[in-house]
Structures are given as structure tokens and as C-alpha cells.
Write an enzyme that holds these catalytic residues in place. Structure first.
Site, PDB file in Angstrom:
ATOM      1  N   HIS A 307       0.850  -1.189   0.000  1.00 22.48           N
ATOM      2  CA  HIS A 307       0.000   0.000   0.000  1.00 22.48           C
ATOM      3  C   HIS A 307       0.880   1.232   0.000  1.00 22.48           C
ATOM      4  CE1 HIS A 307      -3.142   2.830   1.195  1.00 22.48           C
ATOM      5  NE2 HIS A 307      -3.973   1.929   0.725  1.00 22.48           N
ATOM      6  N   ASP A 365      -7.945  -5.567   0.160  1.00 18.10           N
ATOM      7  CA  ASP A 365      -8.448  -6.443  -0.890  1.00 18.10           C
ATOM      8  C   ASP A 365      -7.999  -7.886  -0.762  1.00 18.10           C
ATOM      9  OD1 ASP A 365      -9.934  -4.555  -2.198  1.00 18.10           O
ATOM     10  OD2 ASP A 365      -8.183  -3.759  -3.239  1.00 18.10           O
TER      11      ASP A 365
END
Ligand code: ACO
Length: 430
Positions: A307, A365
Site C-alpha cells: 500500500h 483487498d
């Protein structure tokens, strides 16, 4: 804006003072707005890794701690005690609602769930095998052709109506995109159901049979929606703000956000992640894929890992993992092979030097697709569900920007490295 200190930039023997703004949380921010006018230089920051593009009061992320706050409330607490429409209210209006405010808000959203009947015909122009995200971008963009009475961005009431319309209608449109791709008739919303339950109903009911919403699934879906509701100035939100900065109508701006979200580095990662876990198939094949992710000559990345902001566990991934265990357990499919591969993959990656040194952790996710798959959604619906959940975040950020007196059209500059002036040469002499 709280400005207490200044920084000094020295360039070619001259000094320039730059105000330093102190946020309520997070690092200080150097204000370079007058830099070009005063010093004649631009700053260079492709990917905006060191750039704050706006002032905001909505969401705060501490990437090192792995913390996410909406209006000051932690995502863990919201996920445990709140529900999606309450979080929508919080994001839009800044405070948790009273019981009366919540009931009024839920009533307003519920009364807007149907789409203009003419929109049904609009769908029929798409190929049946279109990706539902392609349909969603088109249909949400087309909302500005249907709802002329909420296009004036300078009218606060019209902004409010547009916001409610999009929060209410996105699930209907996403479900219609799904039904269209499945070759099934559209199912009208049922306003006796809650937000998530209604979406399940519109996706899975068929006229030939009764459909009863499974409360375990609607609660799990509501939580997935909550975890995706807003995430500060990410790529799709920044796209919405940039589109909106020109004065574009709200439906066009949200369509732009949906287009950006679709990419596999952003919202498209949930589909890509489940497809990757399925391709891996069995635990013994994990090392082969970990090796590929580490190989600089192989474009393969571990989807659902890494991320831009979190250099620690994504707090949403933690909740999502617990949810996956809970939902699959309640459905009696806890031995789901994809979940086993995901957990083992996470364990191996978190012990591997490559992932440890680059601070790559599972993101939101990594586990969401496993839950959505267990609910019966095809992978192509994962990103549309992300989009309908993020709509409230996009709209809250867009509304904040429109109301900001300092708001200007977004217009970055560049580091030009092309040709200098050249003389045009006629085609006969080239
Ligand atoms: N697998 C393998 N290596 C990775 C991964 C990954 N998933 N993510 C990052 N890296 C490596 C990069 O190769 C790079 O290595 P290098 O320094 O040796 O060149 C380093 O880690 C830093 O990566 P960047 O791409 O520079 O980091 P950035 O902040 O730009 O990217 C991103 C973040 C796009 C999320 C990235 O981690 C990624 O592609 N992840 C997979 C896709 C994904 O899951 N996206 C969802 C994000 S969350 C969301 O949108 C809801």
C-alpha cells in the site's frame, strides 16, 4: 489552518520563507503555493508521495501505525459497533447521527433507490459480456442526462440531492449491470430491506422464485461496504476532486472516480487477488508465486499486498480477515481452499525478507474477494461493490472541496524534458 513555524529555502544565494502548517494529526505541511511566483521554480513529485493536495477534515490515516480514522473515530470501532448508512452520515455531515437524524437519513436514501425508468433502455445498448465496471462508468456518467435538477454545484440543496441520489442508486445500477451481464431481468429495489440486504436482493432474486436475504451475508456485506467507505486522498478520490475542480457536475465526477478505481493497482486489485489465489490453487505452489513476486524481471506482483500509505497492517485487512473466518464458518465452508491459500500466503510473505524489508502487508483487498465469492458474486462484481461502497467517500470529499473557499481548478505543472524550439520542415524535405 494552524501556521506556527516557517521553513527557509535557499536557492542561488537567495532565501525564501515557506509557511509550515500544523495539522491536527500527521506530519507538518510546507506551504509552497507562492514558490513559483517568488522563486520561479516548481516542485517535482510524480505520484504525490510528499504532496498534500488539499485540506480535509474527513479521514486520517497513520500509515506507520496502521491506523484509519473517519471524523476521528477508528475504523475498528466503527466496524464493530456501527453500520454502513451510519458511517455514510458521519462521512457526509461530520458527526454521528442522533436516532432521529439516522432515521431521516435512511428514509431519504431509501426513497431514492429506484432509477429513472428510461435508464433501463440505456443499459440495453451495452454488450451482455461487458465488464460491470465498464457499464457502471457509462451509466453513472449518464446520470447527468437524467437528473437535471441536481446539476447546479453552486446550490447546496442540489449538491445534497445529488449526493443522496448517488448513494441510493449506485447499488441499483451495480446490480442492474450484474443482472444484465447474467442475461437476467432487472430486479427493482425493495425498500423494506436494509441497504446491503437490498443490494443482495437486487443481485440474486429472480422473478421465478422467492428470495430471502441471509442475515449473515447482509451483515458481512454491510461491513465490507463500511471498510471501503472512504480512504483519504487515494487515486480515485483525487480523480473525483480534480474532475470536480473544473466545476464538472457531480455525476460526471463520480464516473471519473469509478474509471480510476477500476485499475488493478487500486480497486481492481480485489478481482485480481482472488484470481491470483485461485491460480495458485494449493498451498504447495505458494513459494513459486512468492519467488515470481520478488523477481525484478517478472511484472507479477502479489495482489492484495502493499500500500502506498500503510507501511504496517492495513487495519481494514485485519477486520476483513476476521470477517472471512466468521462468514465462511457460519456458512459451514471454513475449509475453503482459497482461504487456506490466502492465510498460508500471508504467513509466508510476512516472514520473508523481501516483504518485511519493503514493509509490504496485506491490504483491504486480500480477504474481501474470498467473502464476496462465498456470497455468490462473480469476480467481475468485486470492483463494482468497492465502487458503490466508496461513492459516499468520493461525494463527501467532493462536497468538502466545493464548499472550500480556497478551492481552485487543479492544474499541476511539469518538468519538461522534450525538444527545445525547432523550425518546421516541409514534408518534402524530411
Ligand atoms: N508484490 C511484490 N512487490 C511489491 C508489491 C507487491 N504487491 N507491492 C510493492 N512491491 C515492491 C515494488 O516492486 C517496489 O520494489 P523496489 O523498491 O525494489 O522497486 C517496492 O515494493 C515499492 O513499491 P511501489 O510500487 O513503489 O509502491 P507504491 O506505493 O507506488 O505502490 C501499490 C503501492 C500500487 C498498492 C503496490 O503495493 C501494488 O501494486 N500492490 C498490488 C496491487 C494492490 O493490491 N492494490 C490495492 C491497493 S489498496 C486499494 O487500492 C484498495
Amino acid at each position: 489552518m494552524d501556521t506556527k513555524t516557517k521553513a527557509t529555502l535557499t536557492l542561488d544565494g537567495k532565501s525564501y520563507d515557506l509557511p509550515v502548517h500544523a495539522p491536527t494529526l500527521g506530519p507538518n505541511v510546507l506551504d509552497i503555493r507562492k514558490l513559483y511566483a517568488d522563486a520561479g521554480v516548481f516542485t517535482y513529485d510524480p505520484g504525490f508521495t510528499s504532496t498534500a493536495s488539499c485540506e480535509s477534515t474527513i479521514t486520517f490515516i497513520d500509515g506507520d501505525k496502521g491506523e484509519l480514522l473517519h471524523r476521528g473515530y477508528s475504523i475498528d470501532e466503527l466496524a464493530e459497533h456501527s453500520h454502513f448508512l451510519e458511517v455514510c452520515y458521519l462521512l457526509l455531515y461530520g458527526e454521528l447521527p442522533t436516532a432521529a437524524q439516522l432515521s431521516d437519513f435512511e428514509g431519504r436514501v431509501t426513497r431514492h433507490t429506484m432509477v429513472h425508468e428510461q435508464m433501463h433502455y440505456f443499459f440495453r445498448g451495452f454488450r451482455r459480456d461487458s465488464h460491470p465496471m465498464a457499464t457502471l462508468v457509462g451509466v453513472v456518467g449518464a446520470m447527468s442526462a437524467f437528473y437535471h435538477d441536481s446539476l447546479d454545484i453552486n446550490d447546496p440543496w442540489q449538491r445534497e440531492v445529488a449526493a443522496i441520489r448517488m448513494i441510493a442508486k449506485l447499488p441499483t445500477i451495480a446490480a442492474m449491470a450484474f443482472k444484465y451481464s447474467a442475461g437476467q431481468p432487472f430486479v427493482y429495489p425493495k425498500n423494506s430491506l436494509d441497504y446491503a440486504g437490498n443490494f443482495l436482493h437486487m443481485c440474486f432474486a429472480i422473478p421465478a422464485e422467492d428470495y430471502v436475504v441471509n442475515p449473515i451475508l447482509s451483515k458481512a456485506l454491510d461491513r465490507i461496504m463500511m471498510l471501503h467507505a472512504d480512504h483519504e486522498q487515494n487515486a480515485s478520490t483525487s480523480t473525483v476532486r480534480l474532475a470536480g475542480s473544473s466545476g464538472a457536475n457531480p455525476f460526471a465526477c463520480i464516473a471519473a472516480g469509478i474509471a480510476c478505481l477500476w485499475g488493478p493497482a487500486h480497486g481492481g486489485a480485489n478481482q485480481a487477488c482472488l484470481e491470483m489465489l485461485r491460480e495458485i490453487g494449493t498451498v504447495d505452489r505458494i513459494p513459486e508465486f512468492i519467488a515470481r513476486a520478488k523477481n525484478k524481471d517478472d511484472p507479477f506482483r502479489l495482489m492484495g499486498f502493499g500500500h502506498r500509505v500503510y507501511k504496517n497492517f492495513d487495519p481494514r485487512a485485519k477486520v476483513m480477515k476476521e470477517s472471512a473466518d466468521e462468514v465462511l464458518g457460519l456458512l459451514g465452508i471454513e475449509n475453503n481452499p482459497t482461504l487456506q491459500v490466502a492465510k498460508e500466503m500471508e504467513r509466508i510473505a510476512l516472514e520473508d525478507d523481501y516483504f518485511v524489508s519493503k514493509k509490504l502487508y496485506p491490504n483491504v483487498d486480500f480477504y474481501s474477494g474470498i467473502i464476496l465469492d462465498a456470497m455468490g458474486f462473480p469476480t467481475s462484481m468485486f470492483t463494482p461493490i468497492f465502487a458503490l461502497s466508496r461513492t459516499v467517500g468520493w461525494i463527501s470529499q467532493w462536497k468538502e472541496m466545493i464548499a472550500d473557499k480556497d478551492q481552485k481548478i487543479g492544474r499541476p505543472r511539469q518538468l519538461y524534458v522534450g525538444e527545445k524550439h525547432r523550425k518546421y520542415v516541409d514534408v518534402r524535405h524530411r
